[in-house]
Design a protein around this motif. Structure first.
Motif, short mmCIF file in Angstrom:
data_model
loop_
_atom_site.label_atom_id
_atom_site.label_comp_id
_atom_site.label_asym_id
_atom_site.label_seq_id
_atom_site.Cartn_x
_atom_site.Cartn_y
_atom_site.Cartn_z
N PRO A 49 0.80 -1.23 0.00
CA PRO A 49 0.00 0.00 0.00
C PRO A 49 0.84 1.28 0.00
O PRO A 49 0.49 2.24 -0.70
N LEU A 50 1.91 1.31 0.78
CA LEU A 50 2.65 2.57 0.96
C LEU A 50 4.11 2.50 0.54
O LEU A 50 4.77 3.54 0.48
N GLN A 51 4.62 1.32 0.29
CA GLN A 51 6.03 1.18 -0.07
C GLN A 51 6.15 0.77 -1.53
O GLN A 51 5.32 0.03 -2.06
N ASP A 52 7.20 1.24 -2.19
CA ASP A 52 7.38 1.02 -3.62
C ASP A 52 8.08 -0.31 -3.86
O ASP A 52 9.27 -0.38 -4.23
N ARG A 53 7.30 -1.37 -3.71
CA ARG A 53 7.81 -2.74 -3.87
C ARG A 53 6.62 -3.69 -3.89
O ARG A 53 5.49 -3.31 -3.56
N VAL A 54 6.91 -4.93 -4.24
CA VAL A 54 5.88 -5.97 -4.14
C VAL A 54 5.85 -6.48 -2.70
O VAL A 54 6.76 -6.20 -1.91
N LEU A 55 4.80 -7.20 -2.34
CA LEU A 55 4.74 -7.81 -1.01
C LEU A 55 5.93 -8.73 -0.80
O LEU A 55 6.36 -9.44 -1.71
N THR A 56 6.44 -8.75 0.42
CA THR A 56 7.59 -9.59 0.73
C THR A 56 7.17 -11.05 0.89
O THR A 56 5.98 -11.37 0.96
#
Length: 870
Positions: free
Chosen positions: A783-790
């Motif tokens: 939602p808030l970070q520029d990445r895919v889910l870990t």
């Protein structure tokens, strides 16, 4: 809790005329009024097997109408004979037939199959009888088995006559309890797996005009757990035999209750073998399966992946004080095997195909027999072979001395496998050898037939392995679980074989799974698979699996379960097929604990297999969980995070987060081996690293709910929800020269999809956890970070406890999580398994889990979990 099958199951058009149905369907009003015009109450058809009509009233309707006309012409053609049942006795035995006018008779819940809708009214009776004459020539008695007229060109239906009565309309009726051929049950196209003399009793009863009866039959009840030849011998000169009860809700095949013969008088039909006690009816069983095995139940996890399914099953069973232990696990993925072994050091984990594992088990049994460890061997042949080998050894020593060659001596045998571990294109049984005076790096796999001079070493290895249960023998396994891969039914497979799914090599593992069950004969089996197994090719593979189990005399049933309904923010739906030996109680399905609406259409014929509450509003359900409930406490990480272990940072903010972060030994149901301290950092909280172009695209996706590639510059959304290039905006390019908005995003699903580079939001439920962590065609951005889910965030959505650490390359860890069974679902099923093992399971295919299962409140108050009366 009884399941009300309000969801109608339908057969194909080809089956609609002759396949009995399990779903209540009212006759057209005008037809009913014509047939029963003078009845005080109208008979509403009870469910039968598959398509919506009871046996005598599907294709047989027209025949019934003709018979009815014949009855008008000659009332003596079919009639009751003998004295009627005394009035007082009739009213005592069949009270629902003698309700005062204008009052409605209701049916007792024991008279209809659980999960079926009861009839609203009954045909009211004037008198009851025990004998009848059909067509002026065939004499029928109460509780005899009979053919019932079907449509032209169709096989006659099969029933037991459980009532004979004259209605208040002065017409003769009988109440039928129906039997079904295998082809009329959900097995359908796979009925060739079942002996054609075998039929299945149902709980379905309904009323029919007397002249539907055609011919008397001899149907014999036989023990369930004996082979077909024995059953045929018991049949003698009879027409059919039966050994199971079939009901449509959850496609259930179950052992017969103690008394399945007669309604009302307790007299047994002459056409049944009914002298067996319950213990006899369970049949002949391997003594190893029956023996008391202490407090441990042994489980084999096939196609285990990283062990999510068996982990959940063990946690759930142990919460109910049944010590279920995963003793063996098999998977082809070496990284998944490493992860499983790390988290379950007590498990013998084998990295091999299930096909080779089955061949190995058969060879292992032969070895155990050869050393007289189990019955069936020839110890004299072993002694003779050892003597001959000893003589050969002497000759070999002389030859070696003469040639001056180095002699390699076996120090010990380390392992065993079946296959081609030396990659010399010679498959067979191999032993892993530690050579004397050489280190582990010189260990080699050698074919067993080349180690004739090592009989004592081989014997020691086999004896030690037998004692330690290195490999299971038939009767050693209590539970088999697993999800055989069936890539042949995947929608991504353009060459799916709809006409013959089992001819597709990609579906072969379903056959192998069943072959292993047949060989090892576990007490219970649980198979998991995608819902397409009951959708693709008219559900052929699901029907095949059921047919195989029933042909092996296993009780079986199918349930469709949604992960989110058990405390996860994920809609993922899967098929779970239970199986149980004849002397066990077939486990049921735990009803949902959380208020999640099931998404996705059920296959029409399997709608009654959905594990859902009949009345969601009346059920006491926990609030649904969202993405934020599961992952909001996890610390921020960057697209290029490389650490496998990092500190947690924030404290847990939700009950889910508190539960998922519990230490291993604090987890409800934990009963295993802990290696080292259970204190741990946060494992696997690192994302798949997007390449530079994708990362720049991700950074430009707005941080708001519903954001995706459509929010990028140059994209326009039409009124019909299709995307197109905005002609007023010049196309934007990245520093690499690639376009900011790739063509594949614009054309995905014909330009209608909003999934490419989609950002998830805190108050959403994820459709399903995927195996590929690339944002090109799915919404997997944080939602808030520029990445895919870990990896860890995905693991949380699957219910993996935080202590569960994964091994292997990043992509492989995503695959392990995406392929896993949701742990909370497996935990709930493990609890159900324990209830069946203990004999405390409720009747019916579904049940309600204990309150707060398995929350922190339950940890503090174990009685909440173990309240088996709920």
């Amino acid at each position: 809790m009884a399941k009300n099958s309000k969801r109608k199951s339908r057969a194909s058009d080809n089956d609609a005329d002759h396949v009995p149905s399990s779903v209540p369907v009212k006759k057209p009003k005008e037809e009913t009024e014509q047939l029963l015009s003078n009845a005080v109450a109208v008979a509403v058809e009870l469910p039968a097997a598959v398509d919506g009509d009871s046996p005598a009233r599907s294709s047989g309707r027209k025949s019934v109408s003709k018979k009815e006309e014949a009855l008008v012409e000659d009332e003596e053609e079919s009639k009751f004979v003998g004295d009627p049942v005394p009035n007082d006795e009739a009213r005592r035995r069949w009270p629902h037939r003698y309700i005062a006018k204008k009052k409605t008779a209701t049916i007792d819940s024991t008279e209809i199959p659980k999960g079926s809708e009861p009839p609203k009214e009954f045909i009211q009776a004037k008198k009851h009888y025990t004998e009848a004459l059909i067509d002026g020539r065939v004499h029928f008695k109460l509780f005899e088995d009979c053919y019932v007229q079907a449509g032209e060109g169709e096989d006659n239906y099969i029933c037991r006559v459980v009532e004979m009565f004259e209605g208040v309309d002065k017409k003769p009726y009988f109440c039928a309890q129906w039997f079904y051929r295998a082809k009329d049950t959900v097995i359908q196209a796979c009925s060739n797996l079942i002996d054609d003399k075998r039929i299945f009793l149902s709980e379905i009863k309904d009323d029919n005009p007397l002249d539907c009866l055609v011919e008397k039959l001899k149907i014999v009840r036989v023990p369930l757990d004996v082979d077909v030849a024995t059953k045929r011998d018991m049949l003698s000169n009879g027409n059919y035999y039966y050994d199971m009860l079939y009901s449509v809700p959850f496609s259930s095949y179950q052992k017969l209750p103690t008394d399945t013969y007669n309604e009302g008088d307790g007299n047994e039909s002459d056409s049944t073998v009914s002298s067996e006690s319950d213990s006899n009816l369970t049949g002949i069983k391997d003594s190893k399966v029956n023996e008391v095995k202490g407090t441990e139940m042994r489980m084999l996890d096939l196609y285990s992946g990283c062990g999510a399914m068996s982990t959940g099953l063990c946690l759930g069973a142990n919460m109910a004080n049944v010590n279920l232990v995963t003793r063996w696990a098999v998977d082809l993925n070496k990284y998944a095997c490493e992860s499983l072994k790390l988290n379950h050091p007590e498990t013998e984990v084998r990295n091999e195909t299930a096909d080779d594992f089955l061949l190995l088990l058969k060879e292992w049994e032969k070895l155990c027999q050869s050393f007289s460890l189990v019955a069936g061997g020839d110890p004299m042949s072993v002694e003779k072979e050892e003597t001959e080998n000893a003589e050969d050894d002497g000759d070999d020593e002389d030859d070696d001395d003469d040639l001056g060659e180095e002699v390699f001596e076996v120090e010990k045998i380390l392992s065993i496998c079946y296959g081609d571990p030396k990659e010399i294109k010679k498959r067979g049984l191999y032993l892993k050898i530690r050579w004397k005076n050489y280190g582990p790096e010189e260990d080699t796999w050698e074919p067993i037939d080349g180690l004739g001079d090592c009989q004592e070493k081989i014997k020691k290895f086999v004896v030690d392995g037998f004692k330690s249960k290195l490999l299971p023998l038939p009767g050693d396994v209590d539970v088999i679980c697993g999800g055989p891969p069936c890539q042949g039914i995947s929608g991504f497979n353009r060459f799916r074989k709809k006409d013959d799914p089992l001819s597709d090599e990609k579906n072969k593992q379903l056959v192998v799974y069943m072959n292993i069950v047949e060989y090892l004969k576990p007490r219970f089996a649980l198979m998991e698979n995608v819902v397409d197994i009951v959708k693709f090719a008219k559900g052929f593979l699901g029907r095949y699996a059921l047919g195989r189990l029933v042909s092996m005399n296993y009780q079986a049933r199918i349930g469709l379960m949604t992960a989110g309904s058990y405390g996860l923010p994920q809609f993922r739906m899967r098929m779970f097929m239970w199986a149980a030996r004849p002397n066990e109680k077939l486990p049921g399905y735990p009803l949902p604990t959380h208020n999640v609406v099931t998404r996705g259409a059920f296959p029409l014929e399997f709608e009654s297999n959905a594990v859902i509450h009949d009345d969601v509003k009346a059920a006491e359900l926990e609030k649904e969980l969202f993405l934020g409930d599961a992952i909001s406490d996890l610390p921020p990480v960057a697209n290029d995070e490389e650490r496998d272990e990092i500190p947690y940072g924030d404290m847990p903010a939700t009950e889910f987060q508190k539960f998922i972060r519990l230490k291993k030994e604090d987890m409800p149901g934990f009963s295993g081996v802990t290696v080292g301290s259970s204190e741990h950092l946060l494992y696997d909280h690192r994302p798949y690293k997007c390449n530079d172009d994708d990362y720049q695209r991700v950074c430009q996706i707005p941080k708001r709910k519903g954001a995706n590639f459509r929010d990028l510059k140059g994209v326009r959304v039409r009124d019909d929800n299709h995307v197109e290039w905005d002609p007023d905006v010049e196309r934007v390019y990245l520093p690499s020269g690639k376009p900011l908005v790739p063509d594949y995003a614009m054309s995905f699903v014909d330009g209608r999809s909003s999934k490419p580079f989609g950002r998830l939001w805190w108050d959403e439920i994820v459709p399903t956890v995927v195996t590929r962590a690339e944002p090109h065609n799915q919404a997997i951005l944080h939602p808030l970070q520029d990445r895919v889910l870990t990896i860890r965030e995905n693991a949380r959505l699957q219910g993996f406890p935080d202590y569960y650490k994964l091994l292997g390359p990043i992509k492989e860890r995503y695959i392990q999580v995406g392929n896993a069974v949701a742990v909370p679902v497996a935990r709930a099923l493990g609890y159900s398994l324990a209830m069946s093992c203990k004999g405390t399971a409720v009747e019916g295919p579904t049940f309600i889990l204990p309150k707060k299962f398995p929350s922190l409140e339950a940890v503090a108050s174990p009685a909440l979990i173990l309240d088996e009366d709920q």
